[in-house]
Motif scaffolding. Sequence first.
Motif, mmCIF file in Angstrom:
data_model
loop_
_atom_site.group_PDB
_atom_site.id
_atom_site.type_symbol
_atom_site.label_atom_id
_atom_site.label_comp_id
_atom_site.label_asym_id
_atom_site.label_seq_id
_atom_site.Cartn_x
_atom_site.Cartn_y
_atom_site.Cartn_z
ATOM 1 N N THR A 226 0.842 -1.198 0.000
ATOM 2 C CA THR A 226 0.000 0.000 0.000
ATOM 3 C C THR A 226 0.875 1.245 0.000
ATOM 4 O O THR A 226 2.086 1.166 0.180
ATOM 5 C CB THR A 226 -0.926 0.055 1.235
ATOM 6 O OG1 THR A 226 -0.129 0.279 2.408
ATOM 7 C CG2 THR A 226 -1.738 -1.218 1.397
ATOM 8 N N ASP A 227 0.230 2.385 -0.178
ATOM 9 C CA ASP A 227 0.932 3.670 -0.100
ATOM 10 C C ASP A 227 0.590 4.407 1.183
ATOM 11 O O ASP A 227 0.766 5.624 1.260
ATOM 12 C CB ASP A 227 0.571 4.530 -1.316
ATOM 13 C CG ASP A 227 1.153 3.978 -2.604
ATOM 14 O OD1 ASP A 227 2.240 3.368 -2.544
ATOM 15 O OD2 ASP A 227 0.525 4.141 -3.661
ATOM 16 N N ALA B 28 0.394 5.827 9.633
ATOM 17 C CA ALA B 28 -0.889 5.124 9.524
ATOM 18 C C ALA B 28 -0.692 3.624 9.663
ATOM 19 O O ALA B 28 -1.495 2.937 10.312
ATOM 20 C CB ALA B 28 -1.555 5.458 8.192
ATOM 21 N N VAL B 29 0.368 3.088 9.078
ATOM 22 C CA VAL B 29 0.672 1.665 9.211
ATOM 23 C C VAL B 29 0.924 1.335 10.676
ATOM 24 O O VAL B 29 0.405 0.342 11.201
ATOM 25 C CB VAL B 29 1.882 1.269 8.336
ATOM 26 C CG1 VAL B 29 2.348 -0.147 8.645
ATOM 27 C CG2 VAL B 29 1.545 1.420 6.861
ATOM 28 N N CYS B 30 1.689 2.174 11.338
ATOM 29 C CA CYS B 30 1.994 1.997 12.755
ATOM 30 C C CYS B 30 0.712 1.874 13.568
ATOM 31 O O CYS B 30 0.549 0.949 14.372
ATOM 32 C CB CYS B 30 2.828 3.184 13.239
ATOM 33 S SG CYS B 30 2.873 3.439 15.013
ATOM 34 N N TYR C 132 12.678 -0.131 4.390
ATOM 35 C CA TYR C 132 12.059 -1.372 3.916
ATOM 36 C C TYR C 132 11.110 -1.079 2.759
ATOM 37 O O TYR C 132 11.135 -1.765 1.745
ATOM 38 C CB TYR C 132 11.306 -2.055 5.066
ATOM 39 C CG TYR C 132 10.552 -3.280 4.624
ATOM 40 C CD1 TYR C 132 11.203 -4.491 4.445
ATOM 41 C CD2 TYR C 132 9.186 -3.222 4.376
ATOM 42 C CE1 TYR C 132 10.515 -5.614 4.018
ATOM 43 C CE2 TYR C 132 8.487 -4.339 3.955
ATOM 44 C CZ TYR C 132 9.156 -5.535 3.787
ATOM 45 O OH TYR C 132 8.470 -6.639 3.356
ATOM 46 N N ARG C 133 10.296 -0.039 2.912
ATOM 47 C CA ARG C 133 9.357 0.326 1.845
ATOM 48 C C ARG C 133 10.106 0.686 0.567
ATOM 49 O O ARG C 133 9.754 0.233 -0.519
ATOM 50 C CB ARG C 133 8.475 1.480 2.286
ATOM 51 C CG ARG C 133 7.639 2.033 1.134
ATOM 52 C CD ARG C 133 6.686 3.083 1.573
ATOM 53 N NE ARG C 133 5.448 2.396 1.916
ATOM 54 C CZ ARG C 133 4.463 2.946 2.589
ATOM 55 N NH1 ARG C 133 4.568 4.165 3.043
ATOM 56 N NH2 ARG C 133 3.369 2.269 2.831
ATOM 57 N N GLU C 134 11.140 1.511 0.670
ATOM 58 C CA GLU C 134 11.904 1.919 -0.511
ATOM 59 C C GLU C 134 12.535 0.710 -1.200
ATOM 60 O O GLU C 134 12.494 0.590 -2.426
ATOM 61 C CB GLU C 134 12.992 2.916 -0.117
ATOM 62 C CG GLU C 134 12.456 4.282 0.262
ATOM 63 C CD GLU C 134 13.540 5.198 0.804
ATOM 64 O OE1 GLU C 134 14.747 4.892 0.618
ATOM 65 O OE2 GLU C 134 13.182 6.212 1.420
ATOM 66 N N ARG C 135 13.116 -0.187 -0.413
ATOM 67 C CA ARG C 135 13.777 -1.358 -0.982
ATOM 68 C C ARG C 135 12.776 -2.287 -1.667
ATOM 69 O O ARG C 135 13.014 -2.743 -2.785
ATOM 70 C CB ARG C 135 14.533 -2.127 0.104
ATOM 71 C CG ARG C 135 15.290 -3.332 -0.427
ATOM 72 C CD ARG C 135 16.078 -4.029 0.665
ATOM 73 N NE ARG C 135 15.262 -4.467 1.772
ATOM 74 C CZ ARG C 135 14.488 -5.563 1.767
ATOM 75 N NH1 ARG C 135 14.412 -6.312 0.690
ATOM 76 N NH2 ARG C 135 13.801 -5.900 2.842
#
Length: 145
Positions: A74-75, A80-82, A108-111
Motif C-alpha cells: 500500500t501507499d 498510519a501503518v503503525c 524497507y518500503r523503498e527497498r
Amino acid sequence: MSRAAEDRNRRLLRARDTIDRSYAAPLDVAALARVAHVSPAHFARQFRAVFGETPHRYLQRRRIERAMELLRDTDLPVTAVCLDVGFASLGTFSRTFSAVVGESPSAYRERTQASRAAQYVPACLEKTLRRPVGPPAPPAGAPVA
C-alpha cells in the motif's frame, strides 16, 4: 501425549489464535490468560515453553509481519501503518520494526518498492512473451499441403 498436555496445548492455541485475529487490538497477558483459562504468570511460562517465545514477543512479531505487508503493498504513510497494526507510538514501532527486520520501515518500503519496480513487466510485453508459438513456417518454395 497425555490428555492434560493436549488440553493445555488446545488452550494455548486458542490464545495464539486470538493474537493472530486481534493483533491490532490492545492485548495484554492477563486478557490472553483469560482466553486460555489460566493465571497470567502460568500462561506466560507455558506459552514460552510451547511456542518458544513470550506472548508479547509473538504479538510484536505478528504486528511487524502485518506492517511489512502494508508497507510493501500500500501507499499508506508509515504513521498510519503503525497505528493500523496496533502500535500507539511511532518511535516504538520504528524501533521494534528495525530490531525485527533489520532496517527502518521507510528503508524497507523503498527497498521493496524498488525491487517490485524492477520486476514489473508491461502487459503488452507479457502478452507477447506468453503468446503461443505455432508450428514452424514451411521453407520458401515448399509445396503447401
